[in-house]
Write an enzyme that holds these catalytic residues in place. Structure first.
Site, PDB file in Angstrom:
ATOM      1  N   ARG A   1      -3.911  14.881  28.993  1.00  0.00           N
ATOM      2  CA  ARG A   1      -5.312  14.733  28.574  1.00  0.00           C
ATOM      3  C   ARG A   1      -6.004  13.650  29.394  1.00  0.00           C
ATOM      4  NH1 ARG A   1      -7.636  11.220  24.680  1.00  0.00           N
ATOM      5  NH2 ARG A   1      -9.684  11.952  23.964  1.00  0.00           N
TER       6      ARG A   1
ATOM      7  N   SER B   1     -10.608  16.747  23.789  1.00  0.00           N
ATOM      8  CA  SER B   1      -9.932  16.031  22.706  1.00  0.00           C
ATOM      9  C   SER B   1      -8.574  16.659  22.450  1.00  0.00           C
ATOM     10  CB  SER B   1     -10.780  16.083  21.430  1.00  0.00           C
ATOM     11  OG  SER B   1     -10.827  17.410  20.930  1.00  0.00           O
TER      12      SER B   1
ATOM     13  N   SER C   1      -7.353  22.775  10.419  1.00  0.00           N
ATOM     14  CA  SER C   1      -7.972  21.619   9.762  1.00  0.00           C
ATOM     15  C   SER C   1      -7.284  20.365  10.287  1.00  0.00           C
ATOM     16  CB  SER C   1      -7.817  21.717   8.237  1.00  0.00           C
ATOM     17  OG  SER C   1      -8.414  20.600   7.610  1.00  0.00           O
TER      18      SER C   1
ATOM     19  N   HIS D   1       2.551  34.210   1.650  1.00  0.00           N
ATOM     20  CA  HIS D   1       3.851  34.879   1.696  1.00  0.00           C
ATOM     21  C   HIS D   1       3.729  36.395   1.532  1.00  0.00           C
ATOM     22  CE1 HIS D   1       8.061  34.762   2.089  1.00  0.00           C
ATOM     23  NE2 HIS D   1       8.293  33.635   1.425  1.00  0.00           N
TER      24      HIS D   1
ATOM     25  N   ASP E   1       6.255  35.847   6.554  1.00  0.00           N
ATOM     26  CA  ASP E   1       7.533  35.350   6.045  1.00  0.00           C
ATOM     27  C   ASP E   1       7.906  34.051   6.735  1.00  0.00           C
ATOM     28  OD1 ASP E   1       7.884  37.515   4.301  1.00  0.00           O
ATOM     29  OD2 ASP E   1       8.674  38.754   5.927  1.00  0.00           O
TER      30      ASP E   1
END
Length: 544
Positions: free
Chosen positions: A362, A374, A465, A517, A521
């Site tokens: 970076r 970023s 997130s 699920h 899996d």
């Protein structure tokens, strides 16, 4: 012979459309190529042209009304033609405006604005009636953040009528016609369901009470304002005189324009102590710019002198709290994430990633790149490439089937004042790091300015997130429907690591993936994380 026009599918994901504006009225002649209406879809507002000549005999819903794809939109035929059978045949497809022969319409036209309460009113076909529009794909109701026009004010096409707070943002509602604002369906701060009566715009001679009764089935809302323009001339003066000295007397809600909120935040001013000069005490830009803080009260409570002998001190305090109405955005976040958590069986996979190579790469990339890259941009790119190699993770549960998406659209969670928005980086696997970086920065700014459009946050196939910038090492996230997975990204921590038999300082980042699920899996999710880990630990592979 009359021709039926059904609501067309104007985009690949469209299931319903909202009539933003009719350009033809019942009884008017229509030529092939004439613009019939503007239709708001899930992607954009699009124009619908006529494919034949004739007379517009019927419309399926008025301005602001909603129709499902293939519902009856309009009927075009010869003047005076009987369309009762056609309307009846499609009546089960949606709520339609009652059919009337064109001859009857023409006979009623001269008194359309002077209709009495004893007459039957086709309110659904009246262009004077403005219903609450659907301003986002998940919107079911809207809050009137503030009215820009008062009852009795003249309105021109394009004028802003009101600020509507939806579950996603606060948006301006413009007028589609000229006239006088004769009626408001609710006061500022009130909630109105989609397709409920919002306001009435027309001539002063219009019988507002009869229209309201027709739209609401004879019941008028307690919060509605329907005073004729002449009688309303003295209302503003009395309203202003009754304004409180602060803007906090609305059940905890503060009415302010988005620009006023932004300026107040920049100046560090509490909006609750500003007296608004806008409609219903709404705070506008000028109120913030001209606000002068009151002198700080210099008197202080008398201090209790210290006793000569040690005495147990008694700590006193006052219990207090503040309750504020739940915003539309917070309501939808609560509803959707509660449904996700308690419907989708979540399981979680965590993996530590050695970020030494990514940190070095970076630094070198930012020396050359025009846009600063970023670590989050690198995670987005690596995730997209990992999904390309593990397509079963790029999926959705649809009840009786599973959708495996061939395209890769990464939703990036962005925190805003009222909650959370997830703008989408489309086809992220085909974009460079600088393109992803520029796009994410643009989305973040638009989200904070409440300028995101529905097309910006729809269509994700996987969500990320990232709370690393807040010092969070590790967390679990709730899946964002209809995606099957969400990746929670923690911060990069300098910790001791073992390399080549030696304990050395290293940069480690923890990733936790929440999986549905029903679709993914454990082994499938683990394989995806292994691919993602290898890409981040060898970032040059992302450039191939």
């Amino acid at each position: 012979m009359a021709e039926v026009i059904l609501m067309p599918r104007l985009s690949d994901t469209m299931t319903e459309g909202v009539i933003a504006s009719w350009h033809k009225k019942i009884g008017e002649p229509v030529k092939k190529g004439d613009l019939l209406a503007e239709i708001e879809t899930d992607k954009a507002t699009m124009e619908l042209e006529s494919y034949q000549n004739g007379t517009l005999l019927h419309i399926g819903t008025p301005n602001g009304g909603k129709l499902q794809v293939n519902d009856l939109l309009a009927i075009i035929g010869e003047k005076g033609e009987d369309i009762t059978a056609l309307v009846a045949a499609h009546a089960s497809g949606g709520t339609l405006a009652p059919a009337q022969p064109v001859a009857e319409k023409e006979a009623a036209a001269p008194i359309a604005t002077q209709v009495s309460g004893s007459q039957t009113i086709d309110a659904a076909a009246m262009e004077e009636v403005v219903l609450m529009p659907r301003l986002s794909d998940t919107m079911t109701e809207g809050v009137i953040a503030g009215w820009h026009k008062k009852v009795g004010d003249p309105v021109k096409k394009g004028d802003v009528l009101a600020d509507i707070e939806t579950d996603k943002a606060t948006m301006e509602l413009e007028s589609y016609k000229d006239g006088i604002l004769l009626y408001q369906g609710a006061a500022a701060g009130s909630v109105i369901k989609v397709n409920d009566l919002l306001c009435i715009i027309g001539k002063e001679t219009l019988d507002v009470a009869a229209i309201v009764a027709a739209v609401k089935g004879g019941a008028t809302g307690a919060t509605a304002t329907s005073t004729p323009a002449p009688a309303n001339a003295t209302a503003p003066a009395s309203a202003v005189s009754a304004q409180p000295e602060t803007n906090a007397d609305h059940g905890g809600r503060i009415f302010a324009s988005p620009l006023a909120k932004k300026l107040a935040a920049e100046k560090g001013i509490d909006l609750a102590i500003i007296k608004g000069s806008g409609d219903n005490g709404r705070i506008i830009r000028n109120d913030v710019e001209t606000f002068t803080p009151a002198a700080v009260q210099t008197s202080t409570p008398a201090q209790v002198s210290s006793p000569a002998s040690p005495v147990a001190s008694v700590v006193t305090g006052k219990e207090s709290f503040e309750e504020v109405p739940v915003s539309q955005m917070r309501k939808v976040i609560a509803k959707r994430l509660s449904e996700s958590l308690f419907t989708a069986p979540h399981f979680y996979l965590t993996m530590s990633v050695d970020m030494d190579a990514a940190v070095a790469a970076r630094t070198r990339l930012n020396e050359q790149a025009g846009v600063k890259i970023s670590f989050n941009d690198m995670v987005v790119k690596a995730t997209a490439l990992a999904l390309q190699q593990n397509p079963k993770v790029n999926s959705s549960w649809l009840g009786d089937r599973i959708r495996y998406n061939h395209h890769i659209n990464i939703g990036v969670a962005v925190a805003v004042e009222d909650g959370l928005l997830v703008p989408v980086v489309r086809f992220a696997n085909t974009k460079t790091l600088t393109q992803i970086g520029a796009e994410v920065k643009t989305f973040a700014q638009k989200a904070k300015d409440k300028k995101l459009q529905p097309s910006d946050w729809e269509g994700s196939t996987f969500t990320i997130s990232n709370l690393g910038m807040f010092g969070i090492d590790q967390f679990t996230a709730i899946i964002n429907p209809p995606d099957a997975c969400i990746l929670a990204v923690g911060g990069i921590s300098q910790v001791p690591v073992v390399k080549n038999g030696q304990v050395v300082p290293g940069n480690v980042m923890k990733l936790t993936m929440s999986c549905d699920h029903r679709v993914v899996d454990g082994a499938t999710g683990a394989a995806f994380l292994q691919t993602l880990k290898s890409l981040l630990e060898e970032p040059l592979r992302m450039l191939l």
